[in-house]
Scaffold this active site. Structure first.
Site, PDB file in Angstrom:
ATOM      1  N   HIS A 200       0.772  -1.264  -0.035  1.00  0.00           N
ATOM      2  CA  HIS A 200       0.176   0.049  -0.004  1.00  0.00           C
ATOM      3  C   HIS A 200       0.870   1.012   0.082  1.00  0.00           C
ATOM      4  O   HIS A 200       1.620   1.397   0.841  1.00  0.00           O
ATOM      5  CB  HIS A 200      -0.888   0.001   1.130  1.00  0.00           C
ATOM      6  CG  HIS A 200      -1.931   1.112   1.238  1.00  0.00           C
ATOM      7  ND1 HIS A 200      -2.471   1.698   2.295  1.00  0.00           N
ATOM      8  CD2 HIS A 200      -2.202   1.924   0.157  1.00  0.00           C
ATOM      9  CE1 HIS A 200      -3.082   2.599   2.215  1.00  0.00           C
ATOM     10  NE2 HIS A 200      -3.071   3.064   0.599  1.00  0.00           N
ATOM     11  N   ASP A 201       0.585   2.129  -0.787  1.00  0.00           N
ATOM     12  CA  ASP A 201       1.439   3.205  -1.063  1.00  0.00           C
ATOM     13  C   ASP A 201       1.848   4.141   0.095  1.00  0.00           C
ATOM     14  O   ASP A 201       2.818   4.585   0.243  1.00  0.00           O
ATOM     15  CB  ASP A 201       1.277   4.051  -2.440  1.00  0.00           C
ATOM     16  CG  ASP A 201      -0.144   4.466  -2.337  1.00  0.00           C
ATOM     17  OD1 ASP A 201      -0.926   4.310  -1.320  1.00  0.00           O
ATOM     18  OD2 ASP A 201      -0.502   5.086  -3.485  1.00  0.00           O
ATOM     19  N   THR A 202       0.650   4.249   0.790  1.00  0.00           N
ATOM     20  CA  THR A 202       0.518   5.030   2.094  1.00  0.00           C
ATOM     21  C   THR A 202       1.448   4.338   3.158  1.00  0.00           C
ATOM     22  O   THR A 202       2.217   4.846   3.956  1.00  0.00           O
ATOM     23  CB  THR A 202      -0.709   5.328   2.719  1.00  0.00           C
ATOM     24  OG1 THR A 202      -1.540   6.046   1.848  1.00  0.00           O
ATOM     25  CG2 THR A 202      -0.465   6.190   4.016  1.00  0.00           C
ATOM     26  N   THR A 223      -3.432  12.892  -4.032  1.00  0.00           N
ATOM     27  CA  THR A 223      -4.624  12.710  -4.327  1.00  0.00           C
ATOM     28  C   THR A 223      -5.429  12.661  -3.208  1.00  0.00           C
ATOM     29  O   THR A 223      -6.359  13.225  -2.989  1.00  0.00           O
ATOM     30  CB  THR A 223      -5.053  11.441  -5.575  1.00  0.00           C
ATOM     31  OG1 THR A 223      -4.024  11.989  -6.723  1.00  0.00           O
ATOM     32  CG2 THR A 223      -6.284  11.631  -5.902  1.00  0.00           C
ATOM     33  N   ASN A 260      -8.949   9.213   6.458  1.00  0.00           N
ATOM     34  CA  ASN A 260      -8.719   9.430   4.994  1.00  0.00           C
ATOM     35  C   ASN A 260      -9.383  11.018   4.842  1.00  0.00           C
ATOM     36  O   ASN A 260     -10.580  10.993   5.177  1.00  0.00           O
ATOM     37  CB  ASN A 260      -9.554   8.567   3.952  1.00  0.00           C
ATOM     38  CG  ASN A 260      -8.748   7.258   3.763  1.00  0.00           C
ATOM     39  OD1 ASN A 260      -7.870   6.578   4.682  1.00  0.00           O
ATOM     40  ND2 ASN A 260      -8.540   6.738   2.645  1.00  0.00           N
ATOM     41  N   GLY A 365       3.430  14.411  -2.711  1.00  0.00           N
ATOM     42  CA  GLY A 365       3.512  15.472  -3.652  1.00  0.00           C
ATOM     43  C   GLY A 365       2.991  16.858  -2.824  1.00  0.00           C
ATOM     44  O   GLY A 365       3.662  17.734  -3.431  1.00  0.00           O
TER      45      GLY A 365
END
Length: 432
Positions: A200-202, A223, A260, A365
């Site tokens: 999971h990227d997080t 995002t 989230n 980002g």
């Protein structure tokens, strides 16, 4: 991204970039997964020869395989409207520890005809299967499905049975690296292993948070914004459920206790609606723009793609607020709304977990957005350390480096990030 560890530092190099364009077919929004896989192959060829490979991606979405291991249709995008009918959770919070979101994997599967499906693979597991021929799941991403027992660290079999989902589609968990298939190795030009990273990227991004103590909050900002703290165990109280906090698995048995928040998606969609103007001049104008209007980034109207400036105006009309005037005010409204949402999430995380927080690490980002960082420091009253930008790629690479004996545990990984990544600190300004 290609990474190398030497001289007490870790360095990243971008070697290949490829688009990720969802495609709507017959009214359903899909991921163009074959195009993404081709981008991965092209990237591996450009990066090679690599000593190891790790795959991470977003959470929740998946592909279904038939009995011959073939993909049954392109994976559906989580922003597709098919799960809009889910307004209440179907999973017990005390088992899954998951924040309720209508597009959670459990709800997506309840929309699927599963009679032909033999295996469900989340996106990084699907790409890993195509690269290696090995079927298996990885826990950090599995924990986002609302079908995972976050305390037992296993699929939530009782829930799966209760919902009538077939047990056969849930694969076992991968515990080790797998070599590239021979045909894939021949195509990319070298042989190597795909290492089990935090897929999971997080989860990978949190590995790369350059924290020196455990008294930190993180905002993994892209995002989506994932806002929370790192804990040794999940928080499964009723208060946590009511606050809509999620308990996701991190590396080494840690828990990513977070909420989230919609994130920079709202700004990205505004830019798209405006025809793609450059962001930097708009941010410069937003620095001096003034508006008291605040939106809830998690309002359901902001989830699907579409005319976001019009939706912001409609939200203001519903809530009795003046709509921002001009693009700079819209940008300012979005960023100050995000900063206040971060403040609420961090305050709730501290209250519900008992973990004190002395600094906020904003990675991803969004750490390049100076105005967002300043507003977050002001809203939280805490210093904000911005960076690294490519946190997910760094965390992925660090876990690979550990597998090769180049770095030790989590504390050593973070020390390596502190020595390597340029960060900037924003102190909170006095309110007045």
């Amino acid at each position: 991204m290609s990474a190398g560890v030497s001289g007490g530092r870790i360095e990243l190099e971008e070697v290949h970039r490829f688009p990720n364009r969802p495609v709507r077919v017959g009214g359903t929004l899909h991921w163009d997964i074959l195009s993404l896989y081709q981008g991965v192959l092209d990237g591996l060829r450009e990066a090679g020869p690599a000593e190891s490979v790790g795959v991470d991606s977003w959470a929740v979405d998946y592909g279904l395989l038939d009995g011959d291991g073939r993909l049954i249709g392109n994976p559906v995008h989580y922003r597709d409207a098919r799960t809009a009918r889910f307004t209440e959770r179907v999973d017990p919070y005390e088992v899954t520890g998951m924040q309720f979101l209508p597009f959670n994997t459990v709800n997506q599967l309840l929309c699927e005809p599963l009679d032909r499906a033999e295996t469900m693979l989340l996106i990084p597991d699907l790409l890993g299967y195509w690269l290696t021929g090995t079927i298996g799941a990885e826990r950090t991403n599995a924990s986002t499905t609302a079908l995972y027992d976050v305390s037992g660290r296993e699929w939530a079999w009782e829930l799966i049975d209760k919902l009538g989902l077939p047990r056969r589609i849930f694969p076992g968990f991968l515990e080790s690296a797998s070599p590239l298939r021979k045909d894939v190795a021949d195509e990319v030009g070298y042989r190597t292993d795909v290492v089990k990273v935090a897929s999971h990227d997080t989860a990978s991004a949190v590995v790369a948070v350059p924290a020196a103590t455990d008294r930190f909050a993180y905002v993994s900002c892209g995002t989506w914004s994932l806002v929370g703290v790192e804990l040794p165990a999940p928080v499964l109280t009723e208060e946590s459920r009511l606050a809509n906090f999620t308990n996701e698995a991190g590396i080494d048995g840690t828990t990513r206790y977070l909420r989230n928040v919609m994130g920079l998606w709202i700004l990205q969609e505004c830019l798209r609606a405006w025809g793609g103007p450059p962001l930097e001049p708009l941010l410069a104008e937003a620095e001096t723009a003034r508006t008291d209007t605040v939106v809830d980034p998690d309002d359901p109207s902001f989830l699907p793609p579409g005319d976001m400036p019009a939706r912001i105006a409609a939200y203001c009309a519903r809530t009795g607020q003046p709509a921002p005037e001009g693009r700079a005010q819209v940008v300012r409204c979005i960023l100050q709304s995000l900063a206040l949402a971060y403040q609420r999430a961090i305050a709730d995380a501290v209250r519900l977990s008992g973990r004190p927080v002395e600094v906020v690490h904003l990675v991803g980002g969004g750490s390049l957005n100076t105005l967002l960082c300043r507003l977050t420091a002001d809203a939280t009253g805490l210093p904000v350390v911005a960076g690294p930008v490519e946190a997910a790629a760094l965390g992925n690479a660090l876990v690979q480096a550990r597998a090769r004996g180049l770095v030790g545990g989590l504390a050593e990984m973070r020390e390596l990030v502190r020595r390597s990544a340029g960060v900037r600190t924003y102190e909170p300004r006095e309110r007045g």
